[in-house]
Design an enzyme around this catalytic site. Structure first.
Site, short mmCIF file in Angstrom:
data_model
loop_
_atom_site.label_atom_id
_atom_site.label_comp_id
_atom_site.label_asym_id
_atom_site.label_seq_id
_atom_site.Cartn_x
_atom_site.Cartn_y
_atom_site.Cartn_z
N HIS A 28 0.86 -1.19 0.00
CA HIS A 28 0.00 0.00 0.00
C HIS A 28 0.89 1.24 0.00
CE1 HIS A 28 -2.78 3.07 1.45
NE2 HIS A 28 -3.75 2.29 1.03
N GLU A 69 -3.95 2.47 -6.99
CA GLU A 69 -4.30 3.58 -6.10
C GLU A 69 -3.38 4.76 -6.37
OE1 GLU A 69 -6.54 2.05 -2.36
OE2 GLU A 69 -4.41 2.06 -1.94
N GLY A 91 -7.52 9.38 0.28
CA GLY A 91 -7.91 10.20 1.43
C GLY A 91 -8.11 11.68 1.11
N SER A 101 -10.43 7.40 -2.52
CA SER A 101 -11.63 8.23 -2.35
C SER A 101 -12.88 7.62 -2.98
CB SER A 101 -11.38 9.65 -2.86
OG SER A 101 -10.38 10.28 -2.09
N GLY A 152 -11.16 3.11 1.77
CA GLY A 152 -10.55 3.26 3.08
C GLY A 152 -11.52 3.96 4.01
P1 PGA Z 1 -9.51 6.25 0.88
O1 PGA Z 1 -8.31 5.20 1.09
O2 PGA Z 1 -10.68 5.48 0.39
O3 PGA Z 1 -9.72 6.82 2.24
O4 PGA Z 1 -9.04 7.25 -0.12
C1 PGA Z 1 -8.09 4.20 0.15
C2 PGA Z 1 -6.82 3.46 0.49
O5 PGA Z 1 -5.81 4.11 0.84
O6 PGA Z 1 -6.77 2.24 0.43
#
Ligand code: PGA
Length: 225
Positions: free
Chosen positions: A102, A151, A157, A187, A208
């Site tokens: 990640h 990602e 985030g 997101s 997330g």
């Molecule tokens: P997020 O995180 O949905 O809060 O953007 C996704 C992740 O980092 O796996």
């Protein structure tokens, strides 16, 4: 089959994990449609709690179908003198999946492509399916990887999700093969998740923040019919 992967990151204590499970189990019990999409193999849910709670979450979902537990990372080492590590052998039989590489691991914990290759190999050794996360085409995807999670760092985030069409284009640039599953994270919300889930080329999503609240998480998984 669509995959919805909850990444709780470093959030929740014992009581909060139990509360999440209580609410989400209730949602399943009251939704025939969700039960059917799980039982009939249209939906798989993978919950990735913090390590201390993987056995708890596994136990809470023992009676459900197609709901799995994943870890958020694994040691690159096998069992041994590695204080503080969680090895693949420890979680084998509890976790079916592991996120590997990640972007937060890469940035904050200095995980390199070499470390990520070693972790992927450990996962395979103990029959845990690695969910290899990449940020760009510069990140190496270890051979034999069956699940690739795309990602983009700027989307994590931030509330700024990548457009589904651009995600599909990235799939081609990453040279994802027909036998590989391709997941998007960054997101994802109940409002935008169908943009990804309705694309044949995208096999699932990895929320997330939107996975932390069981109601919000339910609003995403219940859109898979
Ligand atoms: P997020 O995180 O949905 O809060 O953007 C996704 C992740 O980092 O796996």
């Amino acid at each position: 089959m669509k995959y919805v992967i909850a990444n709780w990151k470093a959030h929740k204590n014992y009581q909060e994990v139990n509360e999440w499970c209580n609410v989400f189990l209730d949602k399943i019990a009251y939704s025939n449609q969700l039960q059917n999409s799980l039982k009939q193999g249209r939906l798989s849910i993978i919950i990735c709690p913090p390590d201390p709670f993987i056995a708890l979450v596994k136990a809470r979902f023992l009676k459900t179908t197609n709901i799995f537990v994943g870890v958020q990372s694994l040691s690159q080492y096998d069992d041994g003198a590695y204080t503080g590590e969680t090895t693949a052998r420890m979680v084998a039989g509890v976790a079916d999946y592991s996120l590997i590489g990640h972007s937060e691991r890469r940035q904050l914990f200095n995980e390199t492509n070499e470390v990520i290759a070693a972790k992927t190999a450990m996962a395979f050794k103990y029959m845990i399916t690695p969910l290899v996360c990449v940020r760009t085409i510069q990140d190496t995807i270890p051979a034999e990887t069956t699940f690739v999670v795309y990602e983009p760092v700027w989307a994590i985030g931030t509330g700024k999700n990548e457009q589904p069409k651009a995600v599909v284009e990235m799939k081609q640039m990453l040279k994802i093969g027909p036998a590989q599953k391709f997941i998007y994270g960054g997101s994802v919300t109940p409002e935008n998740c169908m943009g990804y889930l309705s694309e044949a080329a995208i096999d699932g999503i990895l929320p997330g923040k939107a996975s932390l609240d069981p109601q919000t998480f339910y609003e995403m998984v219940s859109q898979v019919v």
